[in-house]
Design a protein around this motif. Sequence first.
Motif, PDB file in Angstrom:
ATOM      1  N   GLU A 198       1.990 -11.542   0.929  1.00 15.48           N
ATOM      2  CA  GLU A 198       0.662 -10.932   0.832  1.00 15.48           C
ATOM      3  C   GLU A 198       0.427  -9.945   1.968  1.00 15.48           C
ATOM      4  O   GLU A 198      -0.145  -8.865   1.763  1.00 15.48           O
ATOM      5  N   TRP A 199       0.860 -10.307   3.161  1.00 14.69           N
ATOM      6  CA  TRP A 199       0.700  -9.390   4.286  1.00 14.69           C
ATOM      7  C   TRP A 199       1.511  -8.109   4.090  1.00 14.69           C
ATOM      8  O   TRP A 199       1.037  -7.007   4.394  1.00 14.69           O
ATOM      9  N   ALA A 200       2.721  -8.242   3.600  1.00 14.65           N
ATOM     10  CA  ALA A 200       3.556  -7.056   3.372  1.00 14.65           C
ATOM     11  C   ALA A 200       2.931  -6.146   2.305  1.00 14.65           C
ATOM     12  O   ALA A 200       2.861  -4.922   2.474  1.00 14.65           O
ATOM     13  N   CYS A 201       2.447  -6.753   1.220  1.00 14.99           N
ATOM     14  CA  CYS A 201       1.861  -5.949   0.136  1.00 14.99           C
ATOM     15  C   CYS A 201       0.583  -5.259   0.590  1.00 14.99           C
ATOM     16  O   CYS A 201       0.394  -4.055   0.365  1.00 14.99           O
ATOM     17  N   ASN A 202      -0.305  -5.991   1.235  1.00  9.51           N
ATOM     18  CA  ASN A 202      -1.579  -5.403   1.642  1.00  9.51           C
ATOM     19  C   ASN A 202      -1.416  -4.418   2.787  1.00  9.51           C
ATOM     20  O   ASN A 202      -2.235  -3.510   2.935  1.00  9.51           O
ATOM     21  N   SER A 203      -0.389  -4.575   3.591  1.00  8.58           N
ATOM     22  CA  SER A 203      -0.113  -3.562   4.619  1.00  8.58           C
ATOM     23  C   SER A 203       0.257  -2.234   3.964  1.00  8.58           C
ATOM     24  O   SER A 203      -0.175  -1.163   4.409  1.00  8.58           O
ATOM     25  N   SER A 257       5.354   1.556  -4.788  1.00  8.98           N
ATOM     26  CA  SER A 257       3.974   1.141  -5.053  1.00  8.98           C
ATOM     27  C   SER A 257       3.906   0.179  -6.234  1.00  8.98           C
ATOM     28  O   SER A 257       3.163  -0.825  -6.191  1.00  8.98           O
ATOM     29  N   ILE A 258       4.674   0.444  -7.280  1.00 12.54           N
ATOM     30  CA  ILE A 258       4.693  -0.452  -8.443  1.00 12.54           C
ATOM     31  C   ILE A 258       5.239  -1.822  -8.051  1.00 12.54           C
ATOM     32  O   ILE A 258       4.710  -2.868  -8.460  1.00 12.54           O
ATOM     33  N   ILE A 259       6.304  -1.834  -7.254  1.00 10.60           N
ATOM     34  CA  ILE A 259       6.887  -3.099  -6.824  1.00 10.60           C
ATOM     35  C   ILE A 259       5.874  -3.928  -6.036  1.00 10.60           C
ATOM     36  O   ILE A 259       5.716  -5.142  -6.264  1.00 10.60           O
ATOM     37  N   PHE A 260       5.160  -3.295  -5.123  1.00  6.74           N
ATOM     38  CA  PHE A 260       4.180  -4.029  -4.329  1.00  6.74           C
ATOM     39  C   PHE A 260       3.016  -4.522  -5.183  1.00  6.74           C
ATOM     40  O   PHE A 260       2.488  -5.620  -4.951  1.00  6.74           O
ATOM     41  N   ILE A 261       2.596  -3.728  -6.169  1.00  7.57           N
ATOM     42  CA  ILE A 261       1.509  -4.170  -7.056  1.00  7.57           C
ATOM     43  C   ILE A 261       1.937  -5.389  -7.863  1.00  7.57           C
ATOM     44  O   ILE A 261       1.211  -6.396  -7.940  1.00  7.57           O
ATOM     45  N   LEU A 262       3.099  -5.318  -8.481  1.00  7.03           N
ATOM     46  CA  LEU A 262       3.586  -6.445  -9.281  1.00  7.03           C
ATOM     47  C   LEU A 262       3.852  -7.668  -8.405  1.00  7.03           C
ATOM     48  O   LEU A 262       3.573  -8.806  -8.820  1.00  7.03           O
ATOM     49  N   LEU A 263       4.383  -7.450  -7.198  1.00  4.49           N
ATOM     50  CA  LEU A 263       4.653  -8.563  -6.302  1.00  4.49           C
ATOM     51  C   LEU A 263       3.361  -9.238  -5.851  1.00  4.49           C
ATOM     52  O   LEU A 263       3.275 -10.473  -5.768  1.00  4.49           O
ATOM     53  N   SER A 264       2.327  -8.436  -5.575  1.00  3.60           N
ATOM     54  CA  SER A 264       1.042  -8.995  -5.163  1.00  3.60           C
ATOM     55  C   SER A 264       0.398  -9.810  -6.275  1.00  3.60           C
ATOM     56  O   SER A 264      -0.128 -10.912  -6.040  1.00  3.60           O
TER      57      SER A 264
END
Length: 481
Positions: free
Chosen positions: A256-261, A199-206
């Motif tokens: 963006e699609w990967a993170c928001n998914s 979750s942290i990785i996706f937040i920072l990546l987004s």
Amino acid sequence: MRSTRTVKFVNTKTTTTTTTTNNNDSRVVLNVGGMRFETQRATLKKLPATRLSKLTPQLSFYDPVLNEYFFDRHPGVFSQILNYYRTGKLHYPTNVCGPLFEDELLYWGIQREEVEPCCWMTYTKHRSTQETLQTLDSLELETVRSTTNDLIKKFDWENDFHLITSGHLPIYKRIRMIIWQLFEEPRSSTTAKIIAFISIIFILLSITTFVLRTLSIFEITEYDFVYVYIDDNTTEQTPVQNTQRRNTISGFDVIEWACNSWFIFEIILRFVVAPSKRVFCVSILNWIDFLGTFLFFFTYVLYNVFNYTGHYASLDLLSTIRVARMFKLINLHPRLKIITTTITYSSTLLNLSIFFCILVILIAGSSLYYVERLSNPSDSQIISVIDGVWLALTTITTLGFGDIVPKSLLGMILGAITTIFGVLIIDLPMPIVNEMFDNFNRHLLARQQLPKQRRRITPAVIPRKIKPFVPSNGHAHQHHS
């Protein structure tokens, strides 16, 4: 606010007798925790309706051999209580804890409001400590993994029929608790730590993608061809850059699609397994997560399905809410929770500071306008009260853009005074907020060093008064015969 109560001391003037017996009866010996105190009975009668004013030899804690009353209580506190009987002034001993002092006062039948004003602040300090500890308990900062009983209470399943009859919950409810722990208690297990890390990785990546895609090196420039008249009969197509649409490379869209998914999967799953849907829906962090994900899908459908060709900046402004997902990291570290808790508990002080800041800005802005207008209206840059308020705002907050400055001497002096008031208003509340944060932090560190379980002490049994056996005359006659 401290409530005051007047204690009336009874006048216990007694007539002097010449017999030694009456003189001894007027004295009483009190053994408190192994320390012997001696005083007059008349002294103890000064405070009616208290424990010491009702001493009689028939009480269970009276020792007829030693001719004393024994109390298994704190002797240090009792010395101040006995001094209260003698002088009428109750002082707080600094070598004992506040709750212990209150328990002793309750035992001896004395109101805590009788503490002298000189000791009141020191005595009531433990109450703020107790409030701090209760706040830390409500935050559950030390809870790494909730027990099964705690989870059952959280989900309100104590009266579950299957649990009462068979001793365990149905499979779907157990799965629901496990999933809830994985997402809401990131330190409860290795799997929960992995999910939190993802979750942290996706937040920072987004957030990183949102920032990088605004750079010009990643933009795809679009041109529209328009017809331009060269002369009266000749036209030609000329490329003109379209500044309304800003497209970036397709790699950002994939990220963006990967993170928001992941975000939409996480929020739906957390909503399904939440113990209380109402509490989940009123959470600000959940609303931030929902709006950030919703705006992404909304803009995608608007631009790619309905082929919207309007201005992008207005929707991009709303999309900045995804940066607020950083607040979700608060649940992953206790210190971050303490910061938000400190701001919450300092809200009254901060609101008061904001009120005075706005008041000073309005007064200073109006004064700057009229001072400049009276001094040199033709050369003044402050042409309205709004300009004066803007100048006062940039001065009080020490920004100092320099777009508007006072020209007259009085305006400069007033600007300097405004700066001093701004520093005072903004800086004075900060030490109080820092002290509150330090208070929470110190108590959290102390709580972490305490043992998780302590030995339980059973309450003491109060002994009863046992009358000595005295044989009747008849039995005594038979014994001697």
